[in-house]
Design an enzyme around this catalytic site. Structure first.
Site, PDB file in Angstrom:
ATOM      1  N   ASP A  52       3.133   2.471   2.315  1.00  0.00           N
ATOM      2  CA  ASP A  52       3.725   2.929   3.571  1.00  0.00           C
ATOM      3  C   ASP A  52       3.728   1.785   4.565  1.00  0.00           C
ATOM      4  OD1 ASP A  52       4.134   5.764   3.144  1.00  0.00           O
ATOM      5  OD2 ASP A  52       1.966   5.946   3.165  1.00  0.00           O
ATOM      6  N   CYS A  84       7.617   7.865   2.323  1.00  0.00           N
ATOM      7  CA  CYS A  84       8.139   9.112   1.778  1.00  0.00           C
ATOM      8  C   CYS A  84       8.827   9.930   2.872  1.00  0.00           C
ATOM      9  CB  CYS A  84       6.988   9.905   1.201  1.00  0.00           C
ATOM     10  SG  CYS A  84       5.752  10.252   2.454  1.00  0.00           S
ATOM     11  N   CYS A  90       0.820  -1.210   0.000  1.00  0.00           N
ATOM     12  CA  CYS A  90       0.000   0.000   0.000  1.00  0.00           C
ATOM     13  C   CYS A  90       0.856   1.264   0.000  1.00  0.00           C
ATOM     14  CB  CYS A  90      -0.933   0.014   1.214  1.00  0.00           C
ATOM     15  SG  CYS A  90      -2.118  -1.323   1.178  1.00  0.00           S
ATOM     16  N   CYS A 126       0.627  10.164   7.169  1.00  0.00           N
ATOM     17  CA  CYS A 126       1.898   9.729   7.773  1.00  0.00           C
ATOM     18  C   CYS A 126       1.849   9.899   9.297  1.00  0.00           C
ATOM     19  CB  CYS A 126       3.064  10.530   7.198  1.00  0.00           C
ATOM     20  SG  CYS A 126       3.257  10.310   5.430  1.00  0.00           S
TER      21      CYS A 126
END
Ligand code: FES
Length: 276
Positions: free
Chosen positions: A37, A62, A35, A106
């Site tokens: 992450d 990221c 997915c 995140c």
């Protein structure tokens, strides 16, 4: 290009607490590389004080995922487990001086990894995502996660849900279902809510608290297999006990906070909710 704060850049370029603790007391893993992450958090915990004495992370993601994970470890180190659980994903974003809206997922992942690790330490099986109904198949996001993130962050649009969870950001097939979930969550707020009287006597306050719990809170918990019992009311202190599926759930803190917010909204801003 995303606009990153100096602190995000700093925590991305020189992340703190990267790696893995040898023989950790707790491990929390969330996300999946498929997915896009994934985050693995390891903790060293002082068993006498219940304090997190060390925290390390490994992540696949990221710049924001690395910065958020690193920030999360900095925030929780030195805290007791209960104190650490008070940390929200907004706290992670604020620690970094903000995150681009599209990257808020995140910070959510950081909070989830902590919940998973503490659940692991306490021997509570993590059911946050794995057993819920998957709404977004592209990113494997459950209805429970959408509800939790929406309530915690006051999200009202599908685009916001995408920013915070990625759900809806792929093929788009799940967007109408996310829309329905959001209407279900927030429709309770507008119509038919009991008006908050200006000044309540003690008896009026007790009656209104009971009414709000019965009408606004219990049905939602019962729909998920849980329940709530009102134990005592002492001034502005409301003591409750969570029952059924809510007992021992890793989301219990969030549920209690939600009960408190609802009572503050509909009864009195001074209400404090405690569990028995
Ligand atoms: S199923 Fe949610 S974006 Fe594809």
């Amino acid at each position: 290009m995303w606009e990153y704060t100096e602190k995000v850049k700093e925590f991305f370029l020189k992340p703190k607490n990267i790696g893995e603790i040898e023989n950790p007391d707790a491990v929390g893993e969330v996300g999946s590389i498929i997915c896009g992450d994934a985050l693995r958090l390891t903790l060293k915990i002082d068993k006498e004080t219940n304090k997190i004495v060390d925290a390390k992370f490994q992540t696949f993601g990221c710049a924001s995922a690395i910065a958020s994970s690193s920030a999360m470890t900095e925030i929780i180190k030195g805290k007791t487990l209960d104190e650490a659980m008070q940390m929200t994903n907004q706290d992670i974003a604020e620690f970094l001086g903000g995150l681009p809206q599209e990257k808020m997922h995140c910070s959510v992942m950081g909070k989830e990894a902590l919940e998973a690790a503490i659940g692991n330490y306490r021997g509570i099986p993590v059911v946050v995502e794995e057993e819920g109904k998957v709404v977004c198949k592209c990113f494997n996001v459950t209805e429970e996660k959408i509800r939790k993130v929406a309530i915690e962050n006051h999200l009202t649009t599908v685009d916001e849900i995408t920013d915070y969870t990625k759900a809806g950001g792929g093929c788009g097939e799940c967007r109408s279902e996310i829309e329905s979930i959001l209407s279900d969550i927030w429709s309770m707020k507008a119509p038919e809510k009991p008006a908050k009287p200006k000044k309540l006597t003690n008896l009026q306050k007790i009656a209104l608290i009971q009414e709000v719990i019965e009408r606004e809170i219990r049905p939602g918990l019962q729909a998920d297999g849980g329940d709530i019992e009102l134990i005592d009311i002492d001034g502005n202190k409301v003591v409750i006990a969570l029952r059924g599926m809510c007992t021992g759930c890793v989301m219990a803190d969030v549920t209690v906070k939600g009960v408190e917010e609802k009572l503050r909204e509909l009864v009195s801003e001074e209400i404090v909710v405690e569990t028995q």
